[in-house]
Design an enzyme around this catalytic site. Sequence first.
Site, mmCIF file in Angstrom:
data_model
loop_
_atom_site.group_PDB
_atom_site.id
_atom_site.type_symbol
_atom_site.label_atom_id
_atom_site.label_comp_id
_atom_site.label_asym_id
_atom_site.label_seq_id
_atom_site.Cartn_x
_atom_site.Cartn_y
_atom_site.Cartn_z
ATOM 1 N N LYS A 8 0.832 -1.196 0.000
ATOM 2 C CA LYS A 8 0.000 0.000 0.000
ATOM 3 C C LYS A 8 0.868 1.248 0.000
ATOM 4 C CE LYS A 8 -2.724 1.928 3.664
ATOM 5 N NZ LYS A 8 -3.799 1.745 4.648
ATOM 6 N N SER A 24 -3.447 3.819 -17.258
ATOM 7 C CA SER A 24 -2.482 3.468 -16.225
ATOM 8 C C SER A 24 -2.310 4.587 -15.210
ATOM 9 C CB SER A 24 -1.121 3.123 -16.819
ATOM 10 O OG SER A 24 -0.536 4.296 -17.358
ATOM 11 N N TYR A 57 -3.103 -0.111 -13.891
ATOM 12 C CA TYR A 57 -1.807 -0.759 -13.726
ATOM 13 C C TYR A 57 -0.723 0.309 -13.649
ATOM 14 C CZ TYR A 57 -1.517 0.135 -18.727
ATOM 15 O OH TYR A 57 -1.518 0.749 -19.948
#
Length: 125
Positions: A8, A24, A57
């Site tokens: 995280k 992205s 991503y």
Amino acid sequence: MIEVLKSKLHRATVTDANLNYEGSISIDTELVKLAGMHSYEKVDIYNINNGARFSTYIIPGKKGEFCLNGAAARMAQKGDKIIIVTFTWIDEKDADSWLPNVVLLDDDNKPKEAGKHAMVGGTVV
């Protein structure tokens, strides 16, 4: 097997939103490595400012950069605070001892704290 939080990046500040890109999130490569994430890895992003939650991503970014690209650029504005997370699968017998890799960021996207941390109520302990 169960799915658990792997890593995280907490309270990153969005530095840009580029609608005219194929998609992205561009993230500072040093922070990606520090969090134990990887280029092209799927991430979930939670926008603290507006509550939006979405997936995309990672692509390599410049120092301090958190730039949402393509459709993701509609989900946050420059200056918004976001949380970026990845997940992994582990054997359920290991779940009680599992610790995610957490990087807490300051307002300039510099790490304040990083490492394997237990969390209580979302707070690192």
